[in-house]
Design a protein around this motif. Structure first.
Motif, PDB file in Angstrom:
ATOM      1  N   SER A 165      42.484  19.483 -40.585  1.00  0.00           N
ATOM      2  CA  SER A 165      41.924  20.542 -41.412  1.00  0.00           C
ATOM      3  C   SER A 165      41.776  21.831 -40.628  1.00  0.00           C
ATOM      4  O   SER A 165      42.072  22.911 -41.139  1.00  0.00           O
ATOM      5  CB  SER A 165      40.563  20.105 -41.969  1.00  0.00           C
ATOM      6  OG  SER A 165      39.966  21.132 -42.711  1.00  0.00           O
ATOM      7  N   GLN A 166      41.317  21.718 -39.384  1.00  0.00           N
ATOM      8  CA  GLN A 166      41.105  22.915 -38.588  1.00  0.00           C
ATOM      9  C   GLN A 166      42.384  23.381 -37.877  1.00  0.00           C
ATOM     10  O   GLN A 166      42.585  24.570 -37.677  1.00  0.00           O
ATOM     11  CB  GLN A 166      39.994  22.662 -37.576  1.00  0.00           C
ATOM     12  CG  GLN A 166      38.666  22.286 -38.214  1.00  0.00           C
ATOM     13  CD  GLN A 166      38.198  23.317 -39.230  1.00  0.00           C
ATOM     14  OE1 GLN A 166      37.906  24.451 -38.884  1.00  0.00           O
ATOM     15  NE2 GLN A 166      38.132  22.927 -40.493  1.00  0.00           N
ATOM     16  N   VAL A 297      44.939  30.372 -32.310  1.00  0.00           N
ATOM     17  CA  VAL A 297      44.209  29.929 -31.119  1.00  0.00           C
ATOM     18  C   VAL A 297      43.107  28.943 -31.500  1.00  0.00           C
ATOM     19  O   VAL A 297      42.862  27.954 -30.792  1.00  0.00           O
ATOM     20  CB  VAL A 297      43.621  31.135 -30.352  1.00  0.00           C
ATOM     21  CG1 VAL A 297      42.798  30.653 -29.158  1.00  0.00           C
ATOM     22  CG2 VAL A 297      44.730  32.061 -29.881  1.00  0.00           C
ATOM     23  N   SER A 298      42.447  29.176 -32.635  1.00  0.00           N
ATOM     24  CA  SER A 298      41.387  28.270 -33.099  1.00  0.00           C
ATOM     25  C   SER A 298      41.934  26.888 -33.431  1.00  0.00           C
ATOM     26  O   SER A 298      41.179  25.906 -33.455  1.00  0.00           O
ATOM     27  CB  SER A 298      40.689  28.851 -34.335  1.00  0.00           C
ATOM     28  OG  SER A 298      40.062  30.082 -34.045  1.00  0.00           O
ATOM     29  N   ALA A 299      43.222  26.801 -33.691  1.00  0.00           N
ATOM     30  CA  ALA A 299      43.843  25.520 -34.022  1.00  0.00           C
ATOM     31  C   ALA A 299      44.050  24.648 -32.790  1.00  0.00           C
ATOM     32  O   ALA A 299      44.186  23.424 -32.907  1.00  0.00           O
ATOM     33  CB  ALA A 299      45.178  25.754 -34.725  1.00  0.00           C
ATOM     34  N   ILE A 300      44.089  25.246 -31.604  1.00  0.00           N
ATOM     35  CA  ILE A 300      44.398  24.495 -30.380  1.00  0.00           C
ATOM     36  C   ILE A 300      43.403  23.359 -30.128  1.00  0.00           C
ATOM     37  O   ILE A 300      43.810  22.214 -29.881  1.00  0.00           O
ATOM     38  CB  ILE A 300      44.462  25.449 -29.167  1.00  0.00           C
ATOM     39  CG1 ILE A 300      45.656  26.396 -29.304  1.00  0.00           C
ATOM     40  CG2 ILE A 300      44.565  24.653 -27.863  1.00  0.00           C
ATOM     41  CD1 ILE A 300      45.722  27.477 -28.244  1.00  0.00           C
ATOM     42  N   PRO A 301      42.085  23.609 -30.155  1.00  0.00           N
ATOM     43  CA  PRO A 301      41.148  22.500 -29.915  1.00  0.00           C
ATOM     44  C   PRO A 301      41.325  21.338 -30.885  1.00  0.00           C
ATOM     45  O   PRO A 301      41.199  20.171 -30.502  1.00  0.00           O
ATOM     46  CB  PRO A 301      39.769  23.161 -30.093  1.00  0.00           C
ATOM     47  CG  PRO A 301      39.996  24.604 -29.839  1.00  0.00           C
ATOM     48  CD  PRO A 301      41.375  24.884 -30.375  1.00  0.00           C
ATOM     49  N   TRP A 302      41.628  21.658 -32.131  1.00  0.00           N
ATOM     50  CA  TRP A 302      41.775  20.599 -33.144  1.00  0.00           C
ATOM     51  C   TRP A 302      43.072  19.830 -32.956  1.00  0.00           C
ATOM     52  O   TRP A 302      43.125  18.623 -33.234  1.00  0.00           O
ATOM     53  CB  TRP A 302      41.701  21.210 -34.536  1.00  0.00           C
ATOM     54  CG  TRP A 302      40.423  21.943 -34.753  1.00  0.00           C
ATOM     55  CD1 TRP A 302      40.227  23.298 -34.710  1.00  0.00           C
ATOM     56  CD2 TRP A 302      39.139  21.375 -35.020  1.00  0.00           C
ATOM     57  NE1 TRP A 302      38.916  23.606 -34.941  1.00  0.00           N
ATOM     58  CE2 TRP A 302      38.222  22.453 -35.133  1.00  0.00           C
ATOM     59  CE3 TRP A 302      38.673  20.072 -35.180  1.00  0.00           C
ATOM     60  CZ2 TRP A 302      36.872  22.247 -35.388  1.00  0.00           C
ATOM     61  CZ3 TRP A 302      37.328  19.876 -35.442  1.00  0.00           C
ATOM     62  CH2 TRP A 302      36.441  20.953 -35.545  1.00  0.00           C
ATOM     63  N   ALA A 303      44.122  20.493 -32.493  1.00  0.00           N
ATOM     64  CA  ALA A 303      45.390  19.804 -32.229  1.00  0.00           C
ATOM     65  C   ALA A 303      45.221  18.787 -31.108  1.00  0.00           C
ATOM     66  O   ALA A 303      45.692  17.645 -31.205  1.00  0.00           O
ATOM     67  CB  ALA A 303      46.474  20.825 -31.868  1.00  0.00           C
ATOM     68  N   VAL A 304      44.526  19.186 -30.044  1.00  0.00           N
ATOM     69  CA  VAL A 304      44.265  18.252 -28.938  1.00  0.00           C
ATOM     70  C   VAL A 304      43.317  17.150 -29.394  1.00  0.00           C
ATOM     71  O   VAL A 304      43.510  15.968 -29.076  1.00  0.00           O
ATOM     72  CB  VAL A 304      43.683  19.004 -27.725  1.00  0.00           C
ATOM     73  CG1 VAL A 304      43.334  18.031 -26.608  1.00  0.00           C
ATOM     74  CG2 VAL A 304      44.675  20.053 -27.218  1.00  0.00           C
TER      75      VAL A 304
END
Length: 458
Positions: A165-166, A297-304
């Motif tokens: 979602s994020q 950039v906000s998507a990076i934490p959620w991808a990991v």
């Protein structure tokens, strides 16, 4: 001598090839729809973070009103959580989860027409009311479909909706805002709210056709697969019934239910205290206004976090491993939040992004582990009540987090708002201690389900 013949053990029931094929079919049939529902739900409750600055400029919604609106969602959510869960138990997951999605989608689209602080706060409350019961309903639904040994993996698959979602929703929200501002006659934030709200309505209609209330009603299972699933679930219900509370009143008074409510409250403080302000935090770290770049950039934490959540869910197959990993990930969550606060205060952009990524990965991983504990001793009406109580009161952390963070930042003003971020980490440390302390619990159900002892009474 007793004439009773020992019943089947958990090990024997789990070894059935029909059970394995039934679980595999149920996973492919049910999990994608459940992930989609939670994907849209999490998107609709957190996309307000992308509209904060625009709402302040276009509708004069102050930081205090935003914090109240962001958090009041969880008041409506908490009030109607247990009643919604009991109604799901009465009407069935297929109908009730579809109803939840459609009604919250209608409310979510109404945010496109917000005209001031009062309407914003009222709609956030109604969004909580209409979405109440979705998450605990799915948790209860999964506990009726999948045995204990596989349940954490299913919880983890369901939790993947949060990072999806994020990860996808962040650039989607940012992109819709940019598209709306540049291409349509409406403000970008209006386009974002309307489109993402309608996604929930469509998902709710689809859920009505894809979900099935129980294995016995599933046309996609063979008779042998239905029997195998029924036997293992009845066996586990017998075990849980011998160890956990029975009935609504017993669940409400169970100290274990309240214990895990506190743990979940601490978890939600970290989750929503980070999520609601992630776009603004990233914006400050990279020096860009909220939009497409901040969304990426906000998507990076959620991808990991997506990969971390899946890995942990796949390997957290014993009660000992869940306890140790749970305490460790809470500890990592708190530490990473503190590092992100320091990085923001000292202009360390890369370190700040890395710290946020670690925090998100850790709190996503610990969520399925946390839910594995209460579902191992709750069944029947006690499960509907206990799971609803844990989720409703625990989610009040989402109400407390933005108000606490804003209040502390106003009391101890800094350019980076570091002290508000620091306050979030303290609750994660408390949860780490409480998770580790579960090693002192007496848990007969865990012993029977994990060590493959025969069910009691046989």
């Amino acid at each position: 001598m007793s004439d009773h013949v020992p019943g089947p053990t958990t090990q024997t029931l789990l070894a059935s090839p029909h059970l394995a094929s039934g679980i595999r079919k149920a996973t492919f049939r049910l999990m994608p729809m459940l992930i989609i529902l939670y994907f849209v739900a999490f998107l609709d409750r957190t996309n307000v973070g992308f509209a904060e600055q625009a709402l302040e400029m276009d509708r004069n919604i102050t930081a205090g009103a935003y914090a109240l609106g962001a958090g009041i969602f969880f008041i409506g959510y908490a009030i109607f959580e247990i009643p919604s869960n009991l109604l799901l138990d009465k009407f069935g997951a297929r109908f009730w989860l579809a109803r939840i999605a459609i009604t919250w989608g209608i409310v979510a689209t109404a945010f496109a027409f917000v005209n001031g602080e009062t309407m914003f706060i009222v709609l956030r409350f109604l969004l909580g009311v209409t979405e109440a019961g979705l998450f605990p309903g799915v948790i209860m639904f999964l506990s009726q479909w999948f045995p204990n040994k596989r349940r954490v993996q299913m919880f983890a698959l369901f939790y993947l909706a949060q990072p999806f979602s994020q990860m996808l929703g962040a650039p989607l929200s940012g992109g819709l805002i940019s598209f709306g501002d540049q291409v349509t006659p409406w403000a970008g934030w209006q386009v974002m709210f309307f489109v993402e709200g309608m996604m929930a309505v469509v998902a709710g209609v689809a859920a009505f056709f894809f979900l099935v209330d129980s294995p016995q009603k599933a046309k996609f299972l063979s008779d042998a697969e239905k029997l195998a699933l029924r036997q293992i679930m009845e066996h586990e219900d017998t075990v849980k019934g011998s160890d956990g509370p029975r009935g609504i009143g017993a669940a409400l008074l169970s100290w274990k239910v309240w214990y895990f409510t506190v743990i979940y409250f601490c978890l939600q403080i970290a989750v929503y205290g980070t999520t609601f302000y992630l776009p603004q935090q990233v914006s400050a770290l990279i020096g860009q206004s909220v939009g497409w770049q901040v969304g990426l950039v906000s998507a990076i934490p959620w991808a990991v976090g997506l990969f971390a959540c899946y890995y942990v869910g796949k390997h957290a197959t014993s009660i000992k491993r869940r306890r140790v990993w749970g305490a460790l990930f809470f500890l990592v969550t708190g530490s990473a939040i503190l590092v992100s606060a320091w990085a923001g205060a000292n202009g360390q952009s890369l370190l700040g992004i890395v710290a946020i990524t670690v925090a998100v990965s850790a709190f996503l991983s610990v969520g399925p582990i946390t839910w594995s504990f209460p579902t191992s001793f709750l069944t029947g009406a006690a499960a509907a009540t206990g799971i609803g109580l844990i989720n409703s009161l625990g989610n009040l952390g989402g109400f407390v987090a933005p108000i606490m963070r804003t209040g502390i930042n106003e009391s101890i003003p800094t350019d980076s708002g570091a002290w508000g971020v620091v306050s979030l980490g303290a609750f994660a440390f408390l949860a780490a201690v409480m998770m580790w302390a579960t090693r002192f619990f007496s848990a007969k159900a865990d012993a029977l389900l994990e060590e493959n002892a025969p069910a009691p009474g046989h």
